[in-house]
Design an enzyme around this catalytic site. Structure first.
Site, PDB file in Angstrom:
ATOM      1  N   ASP A 121       0.679  -1.221   0.025  1.00 45.18           N
ATOM      2  CA  ASP A 121       0.055   0.074  -0.039  1.00 45.18           C
ATOM      3  C   ASP A 121       0.860   1.286  -0.039  1.00 45.18           C
ATOM      4  O   ASP A 121       2.176   1.155   0.215  1.00 45.18           O
ATOM      5  CB  ASP A 121      -0.909  -0.011   1.007  1.00 45.18           C
ATOM      6  CG  ASP A 121      -0.332  -0.299   2.617  1.00 45.18           C
ATOM      7  OD1 ASP A 121       0.708   0.010   2.661  1.00 45.18           O
ATOM      8  OD2 ASP A 121      -0.651  -0.936   3.181  1.00 45.18           O
TER       9      ASP A 121
ATOM     10  N   ASP B 246       1.239   5.160   1.317  1.00 45.85           N
ATOM     11  CA  ASP B 246       1.165   6.305   2.432  1.00 45.85           C
ATOM     12  C   ASP B 246       1.699   7.554   1.790  1.00 45.85           C
ATOM     13  O   ASP B 246       2.926   7.513   1.204  1.00 45.85           O
ATOM     14  CB  ASP B 246       1.668   5.746   3.824  1.00 45.85           C
ATOM     15  CG  ASP B 246       0.982   4.668   4.155  1.00 45.85           C
ATOM     16  OD1 ASP B 246      -0.148   4.242   3.976  1.00 45.85           O
ATOM     17  OD2 ASP B 246       1.772   3.850   5.267  1.00 45.85           O
TER      18      ASP B 246
ATOM     19  N   ASP C  80       9.187   5.222  13.529  1.00 47.66           N
ATOM     20  CA  ASP C  80       9.946   4.226  14.347  1.00 47.66           C
ATOM     21  C   ASP C  80      11.308   4.117  14.007  1.00 47.66           C
ATOM     22  O   ASP C  80      12.412   4.242  14.363  1.00 47.66           O
ATOM     23  CB  ASP C  80       9.099   2.990  14.643  1.00 47.66           C
ATOM     24  CG  ASP C  80       8.346   2.535  13.100  1.00 47.66           C
ATOM     25  OD1 ASP C  80       8.754   3.021  11.919  1.00 47.66           O
ATOM     26  OD2 ASP C  80       7.763   1.582  13.054  1.00 47.66           O
TER      27      ASP C  80
END
Ligand code: ATP
Ligand code: MG
Length: 422
Positions: free
Chosen positions: A55, A57, A131
């Site tokens: 996907d 983002d 992260d």
């Protein structure tokens, strides 16, 4: 302000053919509306690895409301963070506003509304709140430029998973990041930084305070995306495993086999459900409890109490949506139906909605434990042969000679359990 290292198309060599056209069009539209916008996160990482991202983002300077104004089809979602989903048929592009990290000195603000608005930030802040360094690369598909604030390119080259900033702080902010480290290790084959490895026991303890529903989302990302076996082996080797799955033996061969099975099904384009994995992961625990309850309860009661307790202990940690816990129960019930076959119940068993999943667990039991091997072979043959041959097989079973209904039924204990409504 830190300056990013900028990589050109010739340097990073991302193959534009792998980029989703809708992702690009969302970035372009945001640019036209006067905002900054980039592809970011897993999709950029996967593009750099030459893999097709699952996907796309987008990170932008536009607020969710501004994104909604720019795209008629945008929908605002998310409780923890408000993000916009821009939908193109079945393809959804996730658009999130640049945010600053939890340690940017804003958490002391007392006004809830302002706190939330203040969490929006600049591109730089957005990069540092992510992260892993390899997850914080920004790609502008309109210019082909790639922006790296955190030495993510170097870590990608080294196949190294390290947090941005201080490891303990990042774990304290969100212990799920430790689980994500294990997931990316499994998915990408990267090495986890020593600092993170050293904090896995600490992260394991902290994970108990994560909402169970969020852990179920992570469960799906770990095991339902085609790298379940690798994810399970990675997890099983850490103290996080017994915190997340208190009723599952990390060394269980049947669980490993189920994970491998799930991967093969995904590879073959077959449907998969978390319900089946949950059934297998909790099977041994369920069965041990069943035996123990059986010492002083009826089989039906024992089955019901064992189901209840096994599922409850797992759900203390991780939410299991009802349809999946029901699925697991039915797969367990199906075991005794498959084992205790007679001329009367075979057809009914074979047409049960959970027959196939039950048979799949039976197969795993036969192949990994060599138990119920004959039963498994019988059912395998039954599914393979013609209707006439099936009839002949049924005749061989208890009750197959006489078609008369018996008044007094006396069933083996485990058969009674199987007749309980689910
Ligand atoms: P995948 O390929 O599995 O989707 P991903 O890196 O895209 O991997 P997502 O869960 O989709 O993972 O998250 C998208 C991005 O959001 C990440 O790449 C990362 O930059 C950021 N992110 C996600 N979860 C966290 C977190 N707990 N803490 C900080 N940043 C996060
Ligand atoms: Mg992603």
């Amino acid at each position: 302000m830190p300056e990013p290292t900028v990589y050109t198309a010739e340097q990073h060599k991302i193959d534009p053919a792998l980029i989703d056209k809708h992702g690009v069009s969302v970035v372009e539209s945001l640019h036209e509306a006067g905002f900054e916008a980039y592809l970011v996160g897993g999709c950029v990482r996967d593009l750099l690895l030459g893999a097709e991202p699952k996907d796309f983002d987008v990170a932008t300077s536009a607020t969710p409301e501004e994104v909604k104004q720019t795209f008629k089809r945008a929908r605002l979602v998310g409780r923890r963070f408000r993000i916009a989903h821009v939908r193109f048929g079945r393809n959804i592009i996730e658009v999130s506003t640049f945010r600053r990290g939890e340690t940017d000195g804003i958490e002391t603000d007392s006004d809830g509304m302002i706190l939330r608005d203040n969490q929006y930030g600049t591109l730089e802040q957005d990069a540092f709140r992510r992260d892993f360094t390899v997850n914080a690369l920004y790609y502008d598909p309109t210019t082909g430029e790639l922006f790296d604030y955190v030495n993510g390119m170097a870590d990608l080259e080294k196949q190294h998973l390290a947090f941005i900033g201080d490891t303990q702080t990042r774990i304290n902010e969100d212990p799920v990041r430790a689980l994500r480290a294990l997931r990316f290790r499994a998915k990408l084959g990267f090495e986890i930084a020593e600092e993170i490895k050293a904090l896995l026991p600490d992260a394991a303890n902290r994970l108990t305070s994560i909402p169970p529903a969020r852990l179920f989302e992570e469960f799906n990302k770990l095991f339902m995306l085609g790298y379940a076996e690798s994810a399970w082996m990675t997890l099983a080797d850490t103290p996080i495993c017994s915190v997340l799955f208190p009723c599952t033996d990390p060394l269980s061969t049947i669980v490993r086999a189920a994970m491998a099975n799930t991967d093969r099904r995904i590879q073959a384009g077959k449907p998969v459900t978390p319900g089946f994995l949950i059934a297998v992961m909790l099977w041994e625990d369920y069965r041990a409890r069943f035996s123990e309850f059986s010492l002083d309860h009826s089989p039906a009661e024992s089955a019901s109490m064992a189901e209840q307790d096994t599922l409850a202990d797992q759900m203390d940690v991780m939410a299991i949506p009802r349809r999946f816990s029901l699925f697991a129960r039915e797969v367990w019930h199906m075991q005794s139906k498959l084992e205790n076959r007679n001329a009367r119940n075979v057809r009914r068993t074979a047409s049960h909605a959970r027959f196939r999943a039950g048979y799949d667990l039976l197969e795993l039991r036969a192949k990994t434990y060599e138990e119920q091997v004959e039963t498994y072979e019988w059912w395998s043959r039954f599914q393979d042969v013609s209707e006439d041959e099936q009839q002949a097989m049924i005749k061989e079973l208890p009750g197959g000679g006489k078609r008369k209904r018996k008044r007094k039924r006396k069933k083996p204990a485990s058969a009674q359990a199987s007749e309980q409504p689910t």
